[in-house]
Structure formats: C-alpha cells, structure tokens
Design a protein around this motif. Structure first.
Motif, PDB file in Angstrom:
ATOM      1  N   LEU A 110      24.155 -17.058  13.386  1.00 31.72           N
ATOM      2  CA  LEU A 110      25.179 -16.462  14.042  1.00 31.72           C
ATOM      3  C   LEU A 110      25.358 -17.307  15.413  1.00 31.72           C
ATOM      4  O   LEU A 110      26.361 -17.566  15.518  1.00 31.72           O
ATOM      5  N   ILE A 111      24.082 -17.231  15.952  1.00 30.65           N
ATOM      6  CA  ILE A 111      24.090 -17.824  16.930  1.00 30.65           C
ATOM      7  C   ILE A 111      24.567 -19.414  16.958  1.00 30.65           C
ATOM      8  O   ILE A 111      25.240 -19.905  17.633  1.00 30.65           O
ATOM      9  N   PHE A 112      24.042 -19.967  15.976  1.00 29.82           N
ATOM     10  CA  PHE A 112      24.212 -21.484  15.895  1.00 29.82           C
ATOM     11  C   PHE A 112      25.714 -21.721  15.496  1.00 29.82           C
ATOM     12  O   PHE A 112      26.328 -22.580  16.162  1.00 29.82           O
ATOM     13  N   VAL A 113      26.544 -21.051  14.728  1.00 29.00           N
ATOM     14  CA  VAL A 113      27.682 -21.130  14.410  1.00 29.00           C
ATOM     15  C   VAL A 113      28.673 -21.033  15.739  1.00 29.00           C
ATOM     16  O   VAL A 113      29.592 -21.612  15.981  1.00 29.00           O
ATOM     17  N   ILE A 114      28.402 -19.783  16.463  1.00 26.35           N
ATOM     18  CA  ILE A 114      29.070 -19.495  17.764  1.00 26.35           C
ATOM     19  C   ILE A 114      28.915 -20.873  18.626  1.00 26.35           C
ATOM     20  O   ILE A 114      29.607 -21.276  19.306  1.00 26.35           O
ATOM     21  N   LYS A 115      27.632 -21.230  18.867  1.00 25.35           N
ATOM     22  CA  LYS A 115      27.667 -22.389  19.953  1.00 25.35           C
ATOM     23  C   LYS A 115      28.272 -23.830  19.427  1.00 25.35           C
ATOM     24  O   LYS A 115      28.464 -24.467  20.443  1.00 25.35           O
ATOM     25  N   GLU A 116      28.271 -23.781  18.209  1.00 22.31           N
ATOM     26  CA  GLU A 116      29.118 -25.045  17.550  1.00 22.31           C
ATOM     27  C   GLU A 116      30.396 -24.761  17.966  1.00 22.31           C
ATOM     28  O   GLU A 116      31.045 -25.863  18.337  1.00 22.31           O
ATOM     29  N   ALA A 117      31.066 -23.828  17.907  1.00 20.06           N
ATOM     30  CA  ALA A 117      32.117 -23.374  18.050  1.00 20.06           C
ATOM     31  C   ALA A 117      32.539 -23.427  19.522  1.00 20.06           C
ATOM     32  O   ALA A 117      33.695 -24.247  20.105  1.00 20.06           O
ATOM     33  N   VAL A 118      31.828 -23.216  20.225  1.00 19.22           N
ATOM     34  CA  VAL A 118      31.854 -23.434  21.853  1.00 19.22           C
ATOM     35  C   VAL A 118      31.763 -24.832  22.148  1.00 19.22           C
ATOM     36  O   VAL A 118      32.769 -25.317  23.066  1.00 19.22           O
ATOM     37  N   TYR A 119      30.914 -25.577  21.682  1.00 17.21           N
ATOM     38  CA  TYR A 119      30.895 -26.831  21.776  1.00 17.21           C
ATOM     39  C   TYR A 119      32.121 -27.581  21.618  1.00 17.21           C
ATOM     40  O   TYR A 119      32.570 -28.638  22.212  1.00 17.21           O
ATOM     41  N   LYS A 120      32.801 -27.541  20.277  1.00 14.25           N
ATOM     42  CA  LYS A 120      33.907 -27.956  19.934  1.00 14.25           C
ATOM     43  C   LYS A 120      35.224 -27.798  20.728  1.00 14.25           C
ATOM     44  O   LYS A 120      36.140 -28.362  21.077  1.00 14.25           O
ATOM     45  N   LEU A 121      35.208 -26.529  21.464  1.00 18.25           N
ATOM     46  CA  LEU A 121      36.157 -26.261  22.622  1.00 18.25           C
ATOM     47  C   LEU A 121      36.023 -27.059  23.724  1.00 18.25           C
ATOM     48  O   LEU A 121      36.947 -27.581  24.330  1.00 18.25           O
ATOM     49  N   TYR A 122      34.577 -26.978  24.204  1.00 15.76           N
ATOM     50  CA  TYR A 122      34.247 -27.544  25.500  1.00 15.76           C
ATOM     51  C   TYR A 122      34.096 -29.051  25.646  1.00 15.76           C
ATOM     52  O   TYR A 122      34.682 -29.562  26.676  1.00 15.76           O
ATOM     53  N   SER A 123      33.627 -29.869  24.771  1.00 15.38           N
ATOM     54  CA  SER A 123      33.375 -31.086  24.665  1.00 15.38           C
ATOM     55  C   SER A 123      34.484 -31.912  24.936  1.00 15.38           C
ATOM     56  O   SER A 123      34.819 -32.790  25.800  1.00 15.38           O
ATOM     57  N   PRO A 124      35.638 -31.718  24.105  1.00 10.96           N
ATOM     58  CA  PRO A 124      36.970 -32.473  24.341  1.00 10.96           C
ATOM     59  C   PRO A 124      37.639 -32.377  25.470  1.00 10.96           C
ATOM     60  O   PRO A 124      38.351 -33.464  26.106  1.00 10.96           O
ATOM     61  N   VAL A 125      37.576 -31.209  26.228  1.00  6.69           N
ATOM     62  CA  VAL A 125      38.208 -30.993  27.491  1.00  6.69           C
ATOM     63  C   VAL A 125      37.427 -31.601  28.522  1.00  6.69           C
ATOM     64  O   VAL A 125      37.731 -32.230  29.747  1.00  6.69           O
ATOM     65  N   THR A 126      35.849 -31.376  28.609  1.00  4.56           N
ATOM     66  CA  THR A 126      35.050 -31.822  29.837  1.00  4.56           C
ATOM     67  C   THR A 126      34.585 -33.265  29.527  1.00  4.56           C
ATOM     68  O   THR A 126      34.107 -33.672  30.351  1.00  4.56           O
ATOM     69  N   ARG A 127      34.531 -33.558  28.218  1.00  2.00           N
ATOM     70  CA  ARG A 127      33.765 -35.005  27.907  1.00  2.00           C
ATOM     71  C   ARG A 127      32.434 -35.041  27.943  1.00  2.00           C
ATOM     72  O   ARG A 127      31.689 -35.900  28.278  1.00  2.00           O
ATOM     73  N   GLU A 128      31.791 -33.700  28.001  1.00  5.46           N
ATOM     74  CA  GLU A 128      30.266 -33.539  28.243  1.00  5.46           C
ATOM     75  C   GLU A 128      29.721 -33.001  26.997  1.00  5.46           C
ATOM     76  O   GLU A 128      30.293 -32.175  26.263  1.00  5.46           O
ATOM     77  N   PHE A 129      28.480 -33.399  26.700  1.00  3.45           N
ATOM     78  CA  PHE A 129      27.636 -32.992  25.659  1.00  3.45           C
ATOM     79  C   PHE A 129      26.976 -31.504  26.181  1.00  3.45           C
ATOM     80  O   PHE A 129      26.398 -31.312  27.215  1.00  3.45           O
ATOM     81  N   LEU A 130      27.110 -30.552  25.195  1.00  8.38           N
ATOM     82  CA  LEU A 130      26.290 -29.308  25.511  1.00  8.38           C
ATOM     83  C   LEU A 130      25.241 -29.366  24.476  1.00  8.38           C
ATOM     84  O   LEU A 130      25.050 -29.376  23.425  1.00  8.38           O
ATOM     85  N   ASP A 131      24.052 -28.777  24.983  1.00  5.92           N
ATOM     86  CA  ASP A 131      22.863 -28.635  24.305  1.00  5.92           C
ATOM     87  C   ASP A 131      22.733 -27.196  23.937  1.00  5.92           C
ATOM     88  O   ASP A 131      23.524 -26.353  24.835  1.00  5.92           O
ATOM     89  N   PHE A 132      22.215 -26.895  22.978  1.00 11.06           N
ATOM     90  CA  PHE A 132      22.243 -25.240  22.510  1.00 11.06           C
ATOM     91  C   PHE A 132      21.580 -24.507  23.761  1.00 11.06           C
ATOM     92  O   PHE A 132      22.075 -23.322  24.043  1.00 11.06           O
ATOM     93  N   GLN A 133      20.706 -24.871  24.554  1.00  6.39           N
ATOM     94  CA  GLN A 133      20.038 -24.297  25.652  1.00  6.39           C
ATOM     95  C   GLN A 133      20.887 -24.263  26.859  1.00  6.39           C
ATOM     96  O   GLN A 133      20.830 -23.556  27.787  1.00  6.39           O
TER      97      GLN A 133
END
Length: 185
Positions: A110-133
């Motif tokens: 559950l945490i994994f799928v949420i963090k992946e969705a957050v990354y897909k929202l965040y990265s295209p906008v900020t051009r930044e990579f997010l680590d799980f931590q």
C-alpha cells in the motif's frame, strides 16, 4: 522511442497510450497521439494532464483538463506482497512504527503504490527524482484516502506545497493509487 523492449512491454505501452487517448476523448479533446518526453513520461497535449500505469496484468490512465487539475499520478500494482527485505527501503522508520498498512490486505505494498503515484505526480512538474525515503505517507483508516508529505527539505515543493493527497483502491488482483493536485486547492 521504446528501443529494445519485450513484446509484452510494447503491448503494455500501447494499451496505456490507448487508455490515455480514451480518457482525453471523454474530456472532449481531439484525438492526438500521446508522445513521450525524453525520460519516457507521457507528453500530454496542451490543456491536458494525466498519468499512465501498468502492472503485469492491468493497465490504466487518468486525464484531466489543466484548467481544473495541475497534476495527476497513477500507479497500479499486482497483489503479490512485497518481500520483507524491501520494507526498510520503501518505508520510513516512522511508517514502519505506525504500521498503518498492517490491517490492509496489501500490507506495505500500500505504501509502495502510494509513493509511486506521488512520484508520478511530482517528477514531471519538478523534474526531480524522489526516493522512497523522501516521502512520508499517512493513510486513512480504511477510507481509501492518503496524505503524502515530501519530508526531504532539499526537494522542491510541488505547486508551493509539500503535501500531496489522493486515494487508493484495492481491486481484484491488485491495488491502485491516484495522487491529485487540483488547481486552486
């Protein structure tokens, strides 16, 4: 565009783009190809935003008008549990202590799928990579709602905020999470 990838991966890519075009069509967009940026993320037509996700058995896409939605992130995962060795990689120490996911049939996935969705929202906008931590997730008690916070102070905000909200939904054979940043919210 896809390079040397397996036929299965090519089918997933094609189905994802098909669903994305259908989502845009339902919003009134003229038929357009969904091209890819250099990092292979979808390039949405002017006035549109969206997200595409694949698992080994499912594929989906979401889209919105940029006049209403700033960014979307969708992730779909199969129901196989995560290995215990992945827990400290995916979950922060606070998430491990809270164990909010322990009563969910998907457990830490559950945490994994949420963090992946957050990354897909965040990265295209900020051009930044997010680590799980870099992200901390809180889920509602069986509400299907989540709140994710970008906790790494070195990472930029997303549209002026460190908090990203969304929903998660179990389905037969898997789970999906959708992170949303609405305009004006």
């Amino acid at each position: 565009m896809l390079g040397n990838v397996s036929p299965r991966r090519r089918r997933e890519f094609a189905w994802g783009r098909h669903h994305a075009r259908e989502a845009l069509r339902r919003l009134g967009f003229a038929p357009v190809p969904i091209l890819s940026r250099g990092d292979r993320a979808p390039l949405w037509p002017p006035g549109g935003v969206g997200s595409i996700s694949h698992s080994s058995s499912d594929c989906g896409a979401v889209a919105g008008r940029s006049s209403d939605v700033l960014a979307l992130g969708l992730d779909i995962e199969d129901e196989e549990p995560l290995g215990a060795d992945l827990l400290p990689i995916i979950c922060s120490s606070a998430e491990l202590q809270r164990r909010e996911w322990s009563s969910n049939r998907f457990g830490p996935k559950l945490i994994f799928v949420i963090k992946e969705a957050v990354y897909k929202l965040y990265s295209p906008v900020t051009r930044e990579f997010l680590d799980f931590q870099d992200v901390s997730v809180r889920t509602g008690d069986h509400t299907g709602l989540f709140e994710a916070e970008i906790i790494n102070p070195e990472k930029p905000t997303s549209f002026g905020s460190r908090t990203i909200n969304g929903i998660y939904l179990p389905f037969r054979g898997g789970i999906l999470a959708l992170a949303v940043r609405f305009r004006g919210a």
